[in-house]
Design a protein around this motif. Structure first.
Motif, short mmCIF file in Angstrom:
data_model
loop_
_atom_site.label_atom_id
_atom_site.label_comp_id
_atom_site.label_asym_id
_atom_site.label_seq_id
_atom_site.Cartn_x
_atom_site.Cartn_y
_atom_site.Cartn_z
N HIS A 1 10.69 34.46 19.68
CA HIS A 1 10.33 33.73 18.45
C HIS A 1 10.92 32.33 18.55
O HIS A 1 12.07 32.11 18.18
N HIS B 1 6.66 46.61 14.99
CA HIS B 1 8.10 46.61 14.75
C HIS B 1 8.31 47.85 13.88
O HIS B 1 7.90 47.88 12.72
N TYR C 1 10.70 44.42 6.55
CA TYR C 1 10.71 43.12 5.87
C TYR C 1 9.82 43.15 4.62
O TYR C 1 8.87 42.38 4.46
N SER D 1 17.34 42.94 13.87
CA SER D 1 16.75 44.23 13.52
C SER D 1 15.72 44.66 14.55
O SER D 1 14.89 43.84 14.95
N ASN E 1 17.93 37.35 10.38
CA ASN E 1 17.92 38.35 11.47
C ASN E 1 17.48 37.69 12.77
O ASN E 1 16.38 37.13 12.84
N ASP F 1 13.47 39.33 22.19
CA ASP F 1 13.33 39.03 20.77
C ASP F 1 14.10 37.73 20.47
O ASP F 1 14.67 37.58 19.39
O1 URP Z 1 15.98 40.50 13.96
C1 URP Z 1 14.95 40.18 14.51
N1 URP Z 1 14.47 41.02 15.39
N2 URP Z 1 14.37 39.02 14.21
C2 URP Z 1 13.11 38.56 14.62
C3 URP Z 1 11.98 39.20 13.89
C4 URP Z 1 11.70 40.58 14.42
O2 URP Z 1 11.92 41.56 13.73
O3 URP Z 1 11.25 40.71 15.56
#
Ligand code: URP
Ligand code: ZN
Ligand code: ZN
Length: 480
Positions: free
Chosen positions: A62, A184, A156, A290, A338, A317
């Motif tokens: 991300h 996810h 989320y 997460s 997160n 991630d």
């Molecule tokens: O905590 C995380 N993994 N953040 C990025 C968004 C996701 O859940 O992949």
């Protein structure tokens, strides 16, 4: 014409390893064999005593993500550059539309943001809501834009969480289009409830984060998504499998003959949940992601999943937030953004903890860090293979090189490193992207905007097979 000859190394592919030189021309591999001659003007890299492998593909990053009220530190340039310093040559990132936002609008925005990428990149697109326009745009994305995977956040709540109605509709549409649904897997309703209950117990610090997201919360969602995929006869890919219960769900489904694939993060393989009990808030909060890091024991289950072939890919991630951003949750762990980093460290951490320990062979390492991702997302052998005709995306790997991982020396813009202080043996000496040296013995030569958007064609044969299976299983109409 740009030529590069990598001489004297051991080529490692997912299927075999062999001594060979590798010659690239204008961004493609043009020869793999012994005693190749360097064309005039070619750059020559001495790979004696080293491995020559396909560049790492991180299927889950991300960069520049707006999330939980803030935006990640790494953008597409700094993040892909950091990835190259770690031996990666491609990332697959995520377009995440807000609920009600047109898919194509979000897709265009992310494509613009990603133009500064140093390495090649591609996109999964998240399905965060449902109506006929979403269904239509999924078709446009697959048929015109080279998107062959759609992401579903089962957690989320009140943000990007996807309910079962959306999940079912989107999975069905993905099957029609020959695209891979990914999830996810965490039950967002349970997380929401548990966050409130943990807070009521007077726990406001990061130690509350894993308490609100126990393994069974992940396992429930993994089992549910797998069951929905089974009913609809669509393959499914579960991102960041973090616990043995979710890994078991995948293994059970695969034993029944279902096409279920699992991804594991480097962090989940080597870290445990003690990080959340660190007395320093900033350190504990820096690990909030997460699903959370799990109690000791789960890591071994994930390694076994990779070793047995029930888990298939590794990712990071990569989603970096600095201490000031994490401080948004100083009084409430549920508000800590997160995300953690790792795009630069994944290969070295997995080599060190996987190959050096005998868990994985070098070929198995290539499978789980590059080739399997290329196959599952339909860009193999353009990516994920050292073979004639493939993209000249390579890493020259020094198995004797060592490095101590640290935020002080990382290229990623985050101010924290979840692998801080870990000394790894086995590091990239050279990274080659599109036939150009972009990382040479510690010298990062990433070029802003040099990365290309990689289209991934829709699947056909796998999905046809699944559809045929569906046909075979159809109940025969009872004639009365
Ligand atoms: O905590 C995380 N993994 N953040 C990025 C968004 C996701 O859940 O992949
Ligand atoms: Zn996630
Ligand atoms: Zn993610």
């Amino acid at each position: 014409m740009t030529s590069l000859l990598i001489r004297g190394g051991t080529v490692v592919n997912a299927d075999r390893a062999f001594v060979a030189d590798v010659l690239t021309q204008d961004g493609k591999i043009v020869a793999v064999g012994e005693n190749l001659t360097a064309p005039p003007g070619a750059t020559v890299v001495d790979a004696g005593g080293q491995y020559v492998m396909p560049g790492g593909i991180d299927p889950h990053t991300h960069m520049q993500l707006p999330f939980m009220g803030t935006t990640t530190m790494d953008d597409f340039f700094t993040g892909t550059a950091a990835g190259m310093a770690g031996g990666n040559t491609t990332i697959i990132d995520f377009v995440i539309p807000n609920p009600q936002q047109p898919l194509m609008e979000a897709y265009t925005t992310w494509r613009e943001w990603a133009e500064k990428s140093a390495s090649d990149y591609s996109f999964h697109v998240a399905i965060t809501w449902w109506d006929e326009t979403v269904k239509r745009d999924m078709g446009t994305l697959v048929q015109q834009e080279g998107v062959n995977s759609f992401k579903h956040f089962m957690a989320y709540k009140n943000a990007i969480m996807c309910d079962d109605e959306t999940l079912v509709n989107s999975f069905k549409r993905a099957l029609e289009l020959g695209a891979m649904p990914t999830v996810h897997a965490e039950n967002g309703e349970l997380v929401y409830l548990l966050q409130a209950e943990v807070a009521k117990m007077g726990i406001s610090g990061p130690e509350g984060h894993p308490l609100s997201r126990p393994p069974m919360v992940e396992a429930e969602a993994a089992n549910r998504a797998i069951a929905i995929a089974d009913v609809l006869n669509v393959p499914i890919y579960v991102v960041h499998v973090s616990c043995m219960e979710a890994a078991d769900a995948i293994a059970r489904a695969r034993a029944r003959g279902q096409r279920v694939y699992g991804e594991v993060l480097a962090g989940h393989l080597v870290l445990d949940d003690s990080v959340y009990r660190h007395p320093d808030f900033a350190t504990a909060a820096a690990h909030v992601m997460s699903p959370p890091f799990r109690p000791v024991g789960h890591q071994e289950a994930l390694w076994r999943g990779l070793q047995s072939g029930n888990l298939h890919t590794t990712a990071t991630d990569h989603c970096t937030f600095c201490a000031a951003q994490k401080a948004a949750g100083k009084d409430n762990f549920a508000k800590i953004p997160n995300g953690t980093g790792g795009v630069e460290e994944r290969l070295a951490v997995i080599w060190d903890a996987g190959v050096n320990t005998g868990r994985l062979t070098p070929s198995e390492f290539v499978a789980i860090t590059s080739a399997n991702t290329a196959k599952l997302f339909n860009i193999y052998p353009q990516k994920g293979s050292v073979s004639v005709g493939a993209d000249a995306d390579l890493v020259v790997w020094d198995p004797a090189g060592t490095k101590t991982l640290s935020a002080k020396t990382q290229h990623s813009k985050g101010d924290f490193n979840i692998f801080e202080g870990r000394t790894v043996k086995g590091i990239p000496s050279h990274t080659i992207s599109q036939g150009e040296l972009v990382f040479v013995q510690g010298d990062l030569r990433a070029v802003r905007g040099k990365g290309r958007y990689i289209k991934r064609p829709a699947f056909s044969s796998n999905f046809t097979a699944a559809a045929l299976r569906a046909e075979a299983l159809k109940p025969t109409a009872v004639k009365r």
